[in-house]
Write an enzyme that holds these catalytic residues in place. Structure first.
Site, PDB file in Angstrom:
ATOM      1  N   ASP A   8       2.282  -7.471   0.071  1.00  0.00           N
ATOM      2  CA  ASP A   8       1.039  -7.001  -0.522  1.00  0.00           C
ATOM      3  C   ASP A   8       1.028  -7.552  -1.941  1.00  0.00           C
ATOM      4  O   ASP A   8       2.081  -7.880  -2.502  1.00  0.00           O
ATOM      5  CB  ASP A   8       1.022  -5.463  -0.510  1.00  0.00           C
ATOM      6  CG  ASP A   8      -0.179  -4.899  -1.226  1.00  0.00           C
ATOM      7  OD1 ASP A   8      -1.305  -5.356  -0.945  1.00  0.00           O
ATOM      8  OD2 ASP A   8       0.008  -4.004  -2.075  1.00  0.00           O
ATOM      9  N   ASP A  10      -1.209  -6.373  -5.125  1.00  0.00           N
ATOM     10  CA  ASP A  10      -1.296  -5.396  -6.211  1.00  0.00           C
ATOM     11  C   ASP A  10      -0.263  -4.286  -6.043  1.00  0.00           C
ATOM     12  O   ASP A  10      -0.228  -3.613  -5.028  1.00  0.00           O
ATOM     13  CB  ASP A  10      -2.702  -4.790  -6.265  1.00  0.00           C
ATOM     14  CG  ASP A  10      -3.779  -5.819  -6.565  1.00  0.00           C
ATOM     15  OD1 ASP A  10      -3.472  -6.818  -7.238  1.00  0.00           O
ATOM     16  OD2 ASP A  10      -4.927  -5.620  -6.122  1.00  0.00           O
TER      17      ASP A  10
END
Length: 176
Positions: A8, A10
């Protein structure tokens, strides 16, 4: 078949909801988290294909244009190059939250598409995220899952937990 490290963005690779930045809508808002460059370089050295899979609902909501997202991802690539680290591919979901599209995590489509494109053995690969949707997507895709960070998402039923991405990389290098 290749082995993948799906990350992922952020909260795993870059700061978000920090004292310096709330959301990353411009390249100037993008700041690597401590140890990320070193971690991705270790994944590269261990033979992992490294991918970024990120929900970017700000596009669908009108907070950011896709061209700005491409500029942000180029800054990410450039920042990682300083560590000798590389990302093999980046994919994102531009749709609004709750749009019920096939690509938005917690659905696994972004992971599955990258796995197909890059001939990835999902069973021996990892999805690393900082929230429940990342972990659900990884499990649905058939990867091992790792939750990082300090947000302590109580619903995230990850296979493993680490404070940050460098801790994950060090664990991988040490032979699991």
């Amino acid at each position: 078949m290749n082995v993948g490290m799906f990350l992922d963005r952020d909260g795993v690779i870059n700061e978000v909801l920090s004292s310096r930045v709330k959301f990353v809508n411009k390249p100037k808002d993008f700041h690597l988290l401590d140890g990320v460059g070193e971690a991705i370089k270790l994944f590269n050295d261990e033979g992992f294909k490294v991918f970024v899979v990120t929900n970017q609902g700000g596009i669908g909501l009108g907070y950011m244009k896709e061209t700005a997202l491409h500029d942000i991802h180029q800054k990410m690539v450039d920042d990682l190059t300083k560590y000798g680290a590389k990302i093999d591919d980046v994919t994102y979901c531009p749709h609004k939250p709750h749009a019920n599209c096939a690509c938005r995590k917690p659905k696994p489509q972004m992971i599955l598409d990258l796995a197909d494109k890059h001939e990835i053995d999902l069973e021996n690969s990892y999805m690393v995220g900082d929230r429940e949707p990342d972990i659900v997507a990884g499990k649905e895709a058939g990867t091992k899952t790792i939750l990082v960070g300090d947000r302590k998402d109580e619903k995230a039923d990850a296979d493993m937990f680490f404070p940050d991405l460098l801790s994950v990389a060090n664990w991988i290098v040490e032979g699991k």
